[in-house]
Scaffold this motif. Sequence first.
Motif, PDB file in Angstrom:
ATOM      1  N   ALA A  38     118.898  19.373 -30.067  1.00 53.50           N
ATOM      2  CA  ALA A  38     120.237  19.950 -29.947  1.00 53.50           C
ATOM      3  C   ALA A  38     121.129  19.101 -29.044  1.00 53.50           C
ATOM      4  CB  ALA A  38     120.146  21.378 -29.422  1.00 53.50           C
ATOM      5  N   TYR A  39     120.602  18.687 -27.901  1.00 57.41           N
ATOM      6  CA  TYR A  39     121.393  17.863 -26.988  1.00 57.41           C
ATOM      7  C   TYR A  39     121.739  16.529 -27.643  1.00 57.41           C
ATOM      8  CZ  TYR A  39     122.782  15.081 -22.942  1.00 57.41           C
ATOM      9  OH  TYR A  39     123.480  14.270 -22.075  1.00 57.41           O
ATOM     10  N   THR A  40     120.766  15.918 -28.296  1.00 59.60           N
ATOM     11  CA  THR A  40     120.997  14.620 -28.917  1.00 59.60           C
ATOM     12  C   THR A  40     122.121  14.681 -29.937  1.00 59.60           C
ATOM     13  OG1 THR A  40     118.728  13.868 -28.575  1.00 59.60           O
ATOM     14  CG2 THR A  40     119.961  12.813 -30.349  1.00 59.60           C
ATOM     15  N   ILE A  41     122.061  15.643 -30.834  1.00 61.18           N
ATOM     16  CA  ILE A  41     123.076  15.666 -31.884  1.00 61.18           C
ATOM     17  C   ILE A  41     124.459  16.015 -31.312  1.00 61.18           C
ATOM     18  CG2 ILE A  41     121.457  16.048 -33.766  1.00 61.18           C
ATOM     19  CD1 ILE A  41     122.101  18.974 -33.769  1.00 61.18           C
ATOM     20  N   SER A  42     124.498  16.774 -30.225  1.00 61.43           N
ATOM     21  CA  SER A  42     125.803  17.090 -29.626  1.00 61.43           C
ATOM     22  C   SER A  42     126.418  15.843 -28.996  1.00 61.43           C
ATOM     23  CB  SER A  42     125.675  18.211 -28.593  1.00 61.43           C
ATOM     24  OG  SER A  42     125.077  17.774 -27.390  1.00 61.43           O
ATOM     25  N   ASP A  47     125.397  -9.277 -10.602  1.00 61.02           N
ATOM     26  CA  ASP A  47     124.618  -8.742  -9.483  1.00 61.02           C
ATOM     27  C   ASP A  47     125.012  -7.288  -9.300  1.00 61.02           C
ATOM     28  OD1 ASP A  47     123.323  -8.044  -7.185  1.00 61.02           O
ATOM     29  OD2 ASP A  47     124.218  -9.596  -5.911  1.00 61.02           O
ATOM     30  N   LEU A  48     124.142  -6.394  -9.754  1.00 67.23           N
ATOM     31  CA  LEU A  48     124.449  -4.967  -9.739  1.00 67.23           C
ATOM     32  C   LEU A  48     123.724  -4.227  -8.620  1.00 67.23           C
ATOM     33  CD1 LEU A  48     124.280  -4.348 -13.609  1.00 67.23           C
ATOM     34  CD2 LEU A  48     126.252  -5.018 -12.217  1.00 67.23           C
ATOM     35  N   SER A  49     123.179  -4.976  -7.678  1.00 66.96           N
ATOM     36  CA  SER A  49     122.377  -4.354  -6.618  1.00 66.96           C
ATOM     37  C   SER A  49     123.181  -3.372  -5.780  1.00 66.96           C
ATOM     38  CB  SER A  49     121.783  -5.437  -5.716  1.00 66.96           C
ATOM     39  OG  SER A  49     122.804  -6.260  -5.156  1.00 66.96           O
ATOM     40  N   GLU A  50     124.481  -3.609  -5.646  1.00 64.54           N
ATOM     41  CA  GLU A  50     125.304  -2.717  -4.823  1.00 64.54           C
ATOM     42  C   GLU A  50     125.406  -1.314  -5.412  1.00 64.54           C
ATOM     43  OE1 GLU A  50     129.720  -3.010  -5.162  1.00 64.54           O
ATOM     44  OE2 GLU A  50     129.275  -4.914  -6.163  1.00 64.54           O
ATOM     45  N   TYR A  51     125.120  -1.193  -6.701  1.00 70.06           N
ATOM     46  CA  TYR A  51     125.226   0.102  -7.352  1.00 70.06           C
ATOM     47  C   TYR A  51     123.939   0.924  -7.267  1.00 70.06           C
ATOM     48  CZ  TYR A  51     129.398  -1.913  -9.580  1.00 70.06           C
ATOM     49  OH  TYR A  51     130.606  -2.510  -9.825  1.00 70.06           O
ATOM     50  N   ALA A  52     122.857   0.323  -6.862  1.00 71.45           N
ATOM     51  CA  ALA A  52     121.573   1.019  -6.825  1.00 71.45           C
ATOM     52  C   ALA A  52     121.518   1.990  -5.642  1.00 71.45           C
ATOM     53  CB  ALA A  52     120.424   0.032  -6.731  1.00 71.45           C
ATOM     54  N   VAL A  53     121.034   3.185  -5.878  1.00 72.66           N
ATOM     55  CA  VAL A  53     120.812   4.122  -4.783  1.00 72.66           C
ATOM     56  C   VAL A  53     119.774   3.541  -3.830  1.00 72.66           C
ATOM     57  CG1 VAL A  53     119.893   6.413  -4.191  1.00 72.66           C
ATOM     58  CG2 VAL A  53     121.456   6.143  -6.138  1.00 72.66           C
ATOM     59  N   ASN A  54     118.752   2.923  -4.404  1.00 77.24           N
ATOM     60  CA  ASN A  54     117.688   2.300  -3.627  1.00 77.24           C
ATOM     61  C   ASN A  54     117.622   0.824  -4.010  1.00 77.24           C
ATOM     62  OD1 ASN A  54     115.423   1.780  -2.073  1.00 77.24           O
ATOM     63  ND2 ASN A  54     113.986   2.637  -3.565  1.00 77.24           N
ATOM     64  N   PRO A  55     118.435  -0.025  -3.367  1.00 75.32           N
ATOM     65  CA  PRO A  55     118.493  -1.443  -3.747  1.00 75.32           C
ATOM     66  C   PRO A  55     117.115  -2.096  -3.754  1.00 75.32           C
ATOM     67  CG  PRO A  55     120.254  -0.913  -2.220  1.00 75.32           C
ATOM     68  CD  PRO A  55     119.358   0.285  -2.272  1.00 75.32           C
ATOM     69  N   GLY A  56     116.819  -2.767  -4.851  1.00 76.18           N
ATOM     70  CA  GLY A  56     115.532  -3.435  -4.987  1.00 76.18           C
ATOM     71  C   GLY A  56     114.447  -2.557  -5.563  1.00 76.18           C
ATOM     72  N   GLY A  57     114.724  -1.273  -5.680  1.00 75.52           N
ATOM     73  CA  GLY A  57     113.734  -0.352  -6.214  1.00 75.52           C
ATOM     74  C   GLY A  57     113.760  -0.294  -7.734  1.00 75.52           C
ATOM     75  N   LYS A  58     112.831   0.436  -8.306  1.00 73.73           N
ATOM     76  CA  LYS A  58     112.750   0.595  -9.753  1.00 73.73           C
ATOM     77  C   LYS A  58     113.923   1.423 -10.258  1.00 73.73           C
ATOM     78  CE  LYS A  58     109.829   2.584 -13.393  1.00 73.73           C
ATOM     79  NZ  LYS A  58     108.605   3.364 -13.701  1.00 73.73           N
ATOM     80  N   LEU A  59     114.453   1.017 -11.408  1.00 69.63           N
ATOM     81  CA  LEU A  59     115.532   1.764 -12.052  1.00 69.63           C
ATOM     82  C   LEU A  59     115.006   2.469 -13.294  1.00 69.63           C
ATOM     83  CD1 LEU A  59     118.387  -0.867 -11.756  1.00 69.63           C
ATOM     84  CD2 LEU A  59     118.250   1.314 -10.519  1.00 69.63           C
ATOM     85  N   TYR A  60     115.496   3.663 -13.535  1.00 70.20           N
ATOM     86  CA  TYR A  60     115.024   4.472 -14.675  1.00 70.20           C
ATOM     87  C   TYR A  60     116.081   4.433 -15.773  1.00 70.20           C
ATOM     88  CZ  TYR A  60     112.515   8.328 -16.926  1.00 70.20           C
ATOM     89  OH  TYR A  60     111.799   9.097 -17.798  1.00 70.20           O
ATOM     90  N   SER A  61     115.664   4.052 -16.966  1.00 67.22           N
ATOM     91  CA  SER A  61     116.604   3.988 -18.094  1.00 67.22           C
ATOM     92  C   SER A  61     117.103   5.366 -18.478  1.00 67.22           C
ATOM     93  CB  SER A  61     115.941   3.332 -19.303  1.00 67.22           C
ATOM     94  OG  SER A  61     115.660   1.980 -19.054  1.00 67.22           O
ATOM     95  N   ASP A  62     118.385   5.432 -18.819  1.00 66.81           N
ATOM     96  CA  ASP A  62     118.943   6.703 -19.244  1.00 66.81           C
ATOM     97  C   ASP A  62     118.495   7.033 -20.660  1.00 66.81           C
ATOM     98  OD1 ASP A  62     120.396   9.045 -19.260  1.00 66.81           O
ATOM     99  OD2 ASP A  62     122.222   8.142 -18.511  1.00 66.81           O
ATOM    100  N   LEU A  63     118.782   8.260 -21.082  1.00 68.50           N
ATOM    101  CA  LEU A  63     118.491   8.666 -22.456  1.00 68.50           C
ATOM    102  C   LEU A  63     119.268   7.818 -23.440  1.00 68.50           C
ATOM    103  CD1 LEU A  63     118.754  12.541 -21.979  1.00 68.50           C
ATOM    104  CD2 LEU A  63     116.653  11.234 -22.236  1.00 68.50           C
ATOM    105  N   PHE A  64     118.697   7.617 -24.606  1.00 69.50           N
ATOM    106  CA  PHE A  64     119.306   6.932 -25.741  1.00 69.50           C
ATOM    107  C   PHE A  64     119.378   5.414 -25.593  1.00 69.50           C
ATOM    108  CE2 PHE A  64     121.548  11.090 -25.144  1.00 69.50           C
ATOM    109  CZ  PHE A  64     120.813  11.783 -26.090  1.00 69.50           C
ATOM    110  N   ILE A  65     118.792   4.888 -24.522  1.00 68.91           N
ATOM    111  CA  ILE A  65     118.821   3.438 -24.288  1.00 68.91           C
ATOM    112  C   ILE A  65     117.452   2.848 -24.632  1.00 68.91           C
ATOM    113  CG2 ILE A  65     119.101   1.616 -22.586  1.00 68.91           C
ATOM    114  CD1 ILE A  65     121.702   3.067 -23.320  1.00 68.91           C
TER     115      ILE A  65
END
Length: 272
Positions: free
Chosen positions: A162-166, A254-272
């Motif tokens: 349901a969420y996906t199709i919306s 260089d997107l490190s400034e946007y990380a909540v935890n710079p240098g840490g693992k990033l989690y991919s969002d849905l649909f990516i």
Amino acid sequence: MSFQNKTVFITGASRGIGKAIGLRLAKEGANIVIASKSVEENPKLGGTIFSAAAEMEQAGGKALAVQCDIRDEEQVKNAVALAVEKFGGIDILVNNASAINLASAAQIEPKRFDLMYDINVRGTFFVSQACIPHLKNASNAHILNLSPPINMDKKWFTNHLAYTISKYDMTLIAIGLAAELRKHGIAANTLWPRTTIATAAVKNLLGGDALIQMSRTVDIVADAAFYILSKPSLECTGNNFIDEEVLAKEGITDLSEYAVNPGGKLYSDLFI
């Protein structure tokens, strides 16, 4: 493009990504219309249309706080009318307001399904419709939907159909509007983050503090929106943008400034 005195109508702008986009454009001198429901602060979510408006003005723009439930077409028409009355028109629409429920098709309740469709699909459609007459008068008009590229991998349909199709419907609306409105010089695009974004929704509904630590801040989406909305509307329309790809084209890698935890693992969002 200069955003000085441009009027930006943003749904769901009292917090999170919508508010961040408003603040980014307010810094450029834009008028921000905060069309959201929140007039009293929810401790779990934070922010109201009034606190957001104050921050927009502190950032350098002008603001109009309008209580608006986009499920109600009369409230939508009223919000648009108030925006035009105060600022003289609408130059940009950001369809940010969205509802999320990750229940499976077997489990989701009708009222939860209806909520997502009423906000994500119906709301996006009729807010766009209400703004179109005014966007036609703008010199560089844009519609930007916060929705993902359509990825037909079955994994995105398996657990939360349901969420996906919306959300895909929000993207289809942008694609359709891009084609329909090109002749009027109105662009329509979508924007989605590569990673999860540190918002109340991610914390409360998806993964708590652990997921927040693997997320980026709302600023990356706001900066990407800024660059998209800066483009000539006749040249930049019908696209499904990913935030970091937008920034890469601007030479920002260089997107490190946007990380909540710079240098840490990033989690991919849905649909990516």
